[in-house]
Structure formats: structure tokens, C-alpha cells
Design a protein around this motif. Sequence first.
Motif, PDB file in Angstrom:
ATOM      1  N   ARG A  52       0.997  -1.237  -0.316  1.00  0.00           N
ATOM      2  CA  ARG A  52      -0.002   0.102   0.044  1.00  0.00           C
ATOM      3  C   ARG A  52       0.728   1.307  -0.002  1.00  0.00           C
ATOM      4  O   ARG A  52       0.532   2.173  -0.789  1.00  0.00           O
ATOM      5  CB  ARG A  52      -0.933  -0.162   1.283  1.00  0.00           C
ATOM      6  CG  ARG A  52      -1.996  -1.301   1.081  1.00  0.00           C
ATOM      7  CD  ARG A  52      -3.057  -1.210   2.225  1.00  0.00           C
ATOM      8  NE  ARG A  52      -3.907  -0.003   2.242  1.00  0.00           N
ATOM      9  CZ  ARG A  52      -4.965   0.083   1.482  1.00  0.00           C
ATOM     10  NH1 ARG A  52      -5.366  -0.660   0.738  1.00  0.00           N
ATOM     11  NH2 ARG A  52      -5.712   1.074   1.529  1.00  0.00           N
ATOM     12  N   LEU A  57      -0.752   4.688  -1.218  1.00  0.00           N
ATOM     13  CA  LEU A  57      -2.381   4.574  -0.468  1.00  0.00           C
ATOM     14  C   LEU A  57      -2.306   4.811   1.194  1.00  0.00           C
ATOM     15  O   LEU A  57      -3.115   4.367   1.610  1.00  0.00           O
ATOM     16  CB  LEU A  57      -2.897   3.014  -0.987  1.00  0.00           C
ATOM     17  CG  LEU A  57      -3.304   2.745  -2.131  1.00  0.00           C
ATOM     18  CD1 LEU A  57      -3.711   1.174  -2.282  1.00  0.00           C
ATOM     19  CD2 LEU A  57      -4.048   3.769  -2.870  1.00  0.00           C
ATOM     20  N   LYS A  59      -0.388   7.306   4.156  1.00  0.00           N
ATOM     21  CA  LYS A  59       0.248   8.803   4.289  1.00  0.00           C
ATOM     22  C   LYS A  59       1.483   8.392   5.223  1.00  0.00           C
ATOM     23  O   LYS A  59       2.117   7.661   6.025  1.00  0.00           O
ATOM     24  CB  LYS A  59      -0.712   9.443   5.298  1.00  0.00           C
ATOM     25  CG  LYS A  59      -1.807   9.981   4.380  1.00  0.00           C
ATOM     26  CD  LYS A  59      -2.803  10.816   5.316  1.00  0.00           C
ATOM     27  CE  LYS A  59      -4.056  11.249   4.577  1.00  0.00           C
ATOM     28  NZ  LYS A  59      -5.021  11.688   5.749  1.00  0.00           N
ATOM     29  N   GLU A  76       2.269   9.739 -11.000  1.00  0.00           N
ATOM     30  CA  GLU A  76       1.423   8.836 -10.595  1.00  0.00           C
ATOM     31  C   GLU A  76       0.421   8.241 -11.467  1.00  0.00           C
ATOM     32  O   GLU A  76       0.282   6.886 -11.603  1.00  0.00           O
ATOM     33  CB  GLU A  76       0.652   9.423  -9.382  1.00  0.00           C
ATOM     34  CG  GLU A  76       0.026   8.191  -8.481  1.00  0.00           C
ATOM     35  CD  GLU A  76      -0.245   8.648  -7.115  1.00  0.00           C
ATOM     36  OE1 GLU A  76       0.084   9.644  -6.585  1.00  0.00           O
ATOM     37  OE2 GLU A  76      -1.375   8.158  -6.678  1.00  0.00           O
ATOM     38  N   LYS A  80       0.294   4.308 -12.789  1.00  0.00           N
ATOM     39  CA  LYS A  80      -0.946   3.510 -12.613  1.00  0.00           C
ATOM     40  C   LYS A  80      -1.668   2.989 -13.799  1.00  0.00           C
ATOM     41  O   LYS A  80      -2.231   2.092 -13.720  1.00  0.00           O
ATOM     42  CB  LYS A  80      -1.954   4.192 -11.663  1.00  0.00           C
ATOM     43  CG  LYS A  80      -1.121   4.487 -10.133  1.00  0.00           C
ATOM     44  CD  LYS A  80      -2.226   4.675  -8.926  1.00  0.00           C
ATOM     45  CE  LYS A  80      -1.595   4.432  -7.608  1.00  0.00           C
ATOM     46  NZ  LYS A  80      -2.377   5.186  -6.677  1.00  0.00           N
ATOM     47  N   CYS A  91     -11.951  -1.752  -3.451  1.00  0.00           N
ATOM     48  CA  CYS A  91     -12.718  -0.368  -3.408  1.00  0.00           C
ATOM     49  C   CYS A  91     -13.696  -0.198  -4.356  1.00  0.00           C
ATOM     50  O   CYS A  91     -13.912   0.526  -5.161  1.00  0.00           O
ATOM     51  CB  CYS A  91     -11.451   0.654  -3.733  1.00  0.00           C
ATOM     52  SG  CYS A  91     -10.556   0.203  -5.131  1.00  0.00           S
TER      53      CYS A  91
END
Length: 297
Positions: A52, A57, A59, A76, A80, A91
Motif C-alpha cells: 500500500r 495508499l 500517508k 502517478e 498507474k 474499493c
Amino acid sequence: MRRSEMDRVLEVKNLNKSYSRFALKDVSFSLPEGCITGFIGINGAGKTTTLRSILGLVKDVTGSIRFFGMDMKGNEKQIKNRIGVVLDSDCFYDDLSLEEMKKILAPAYSSWCDQDYRSYLERFSLDPKEKIKNLSRGMKIKYSLALALSHKPELLIMDEPTSGLDPLFRSQLLELLRDYMEQGGKGVFFSTHITSDLDKIADVLIMIDQGHIVFQEDKDELLDRYRMVKGSKDDLNEEVRSLLLNIHETDFGFTGMTCHIPEIRNLLPNVLLERPTVEDIMLSHTKGGIKNAAEFS
Ligand code: ATP
């Protein structure tokens, strides 16, 4: 060309992330191109946190993360587009059908292929009109995989895709990964604590324990380098102990892992040396692990 000289699809350097009772500590590793890389470690070792973190994903992560030679920061969207992701926690919107959810996700990818998507749904016997909330865990993983593969990613990242799933699904997944790799120029990064699948399919293994990377190595070289030593208690002198990584002693004998095969053969010519499995190696590098390895065998 040796793997170490090949291009890296992912290079992670000094990744750090702290939770109140757990931390990733200077996690560094790299994924060679054209390989299936297994990311192994027991429950709670830090696999999901690492995955993650590299996907942005989580912080407050520090360190360098480069996919395809590009820094994640600032690239990013482009990155991705080139990776497919199957995570443990999905999700999706539960009330939507598979088709409705796909219509939301597909436009994010420039190379989305609807024909591939339909053929994956067929291969996995998934009905596009079915509501997401009605899918079993295995069906959700299959749906995630269909979505991840339908935008033709160069790197497929999966977090524990086989956990809690039946052997039929696991063998279908291995077959699918073989097909995917045969297309050429692809890579897979696959976390699991069920290592038996990796015995068959992984090229490279990376192990994490308590937030530290323990090793990154070519799987076959790793399995060649280690042996499980099974001997009687009388064999277990100080010199032998110093050559073993974790020792499990019973009333009758001991089991231990070694990477000093010639020395052990020399000292104990009659002792039994067995080729380990990936699980044996993982457990012997995990604090308190060899006991379990011996019990499972
Ligand atoms: P598993 O095989 O069980 O999925 P894992 O190797 O993926 O395990 P992680 O999920 O990365 O392990 O968890 C590592 C540690 O970090 C665990 O002790 C977990 O409790 C802790 N942890 C994970 N997420 C959080 C969070 N959001 N807040 C606090 N602690 C967390």
C-alpha cells in the motif's frame, strides 16, 4: 544476462512508515523485469503495508519509489496506467453490478480492452449483471483480476490473492499468471504467507519480517543454497549449532536449517539433509519459525 543486470520495473529504497506498534524500517528491494516475484512473510510482517505504501495508499511514507525508472511523485497517473493492482481490501461500490462498476473504472486507463475484460469474465464464470455485494471473496478477487488485467498492465501487483481460497481457484490463478507472463515484457509482484504456490511459479523471492527485508534472492538459487538438517541430539555440538539458522530440538533429535552444506556434511556424514520448501526457508528466517516448520513437515 544475469537478473541483477536486467532492468528494474520497480526500485524501492529506504521506505519507512511508522504505526504506533509497527514500523517498516528502511525497506529496500527491486523487481527485475520479466519475473514473478513472491513477497513472503508471516501474518503481520508488513507485506500489505509495504504494497500500500509503494502504491501511494498510505500517508507519511518516506523513501524513494520508482516504477519503470520514474519517480512515483509527479508520475502517478502514468505509472498507474501501466500497473494492475489486486488488493485485499477492494474499493468497489457494493450496490453496483460488475458492468456498472467497470464503466466507472475503465475510462481511467488509456489501454483498456473491453474484449479482454469480457473474456476474463467468461473465463471466471462471472455474470456482468451480478451485484458486487453478491460476490463471494473468491469471486471478488477474480473480478479484481479481470479489471486489473483488462488494461494490459506491464506489472501486476497482488496482495494475498490466494489467501482463504480453494485449491481450484489457486491453480486457475497460477495458470492465468503463466499465460500473462507468456505475453512477454510483464512482471508480477505477489504477496503471500501461503508459499506453496510460489514453490511452483516464483522466479524471485523477497522476504519481510517485522518490517525489515530479510532477503531478496532468485528462488532456485535460494532453494539450492539451503538444506534442512535432521539429526539426533548427540550430533548437536557447539560447532554444528553455529552452522544452523534456528534449531528445533525434541526429546529425540533436532531440525535446523543451514546454508553451510559442505561443512555440515563433513561434520555429520550420516545426518539427513533435505531440500527445503519456500515455507521452510521463510519460517527458519522468522523469529521462532523453525518449530512450526518442523511441525508442519
Ligand atoms: P497479513 O499476512 O496478515 O496480511 P502483513 O504482512 O500484510 O500481514 P500488515 O498488514 O502490513 O502485515 O501489518 C503489519 C503490522 O502493521 C500489523 O501489526 C498491523 O497491525 C499494523 N498495521 C497495519 N495497518 C495499520 C494501521 N492503519 N494502523 C495501525 N497499525 C497498522
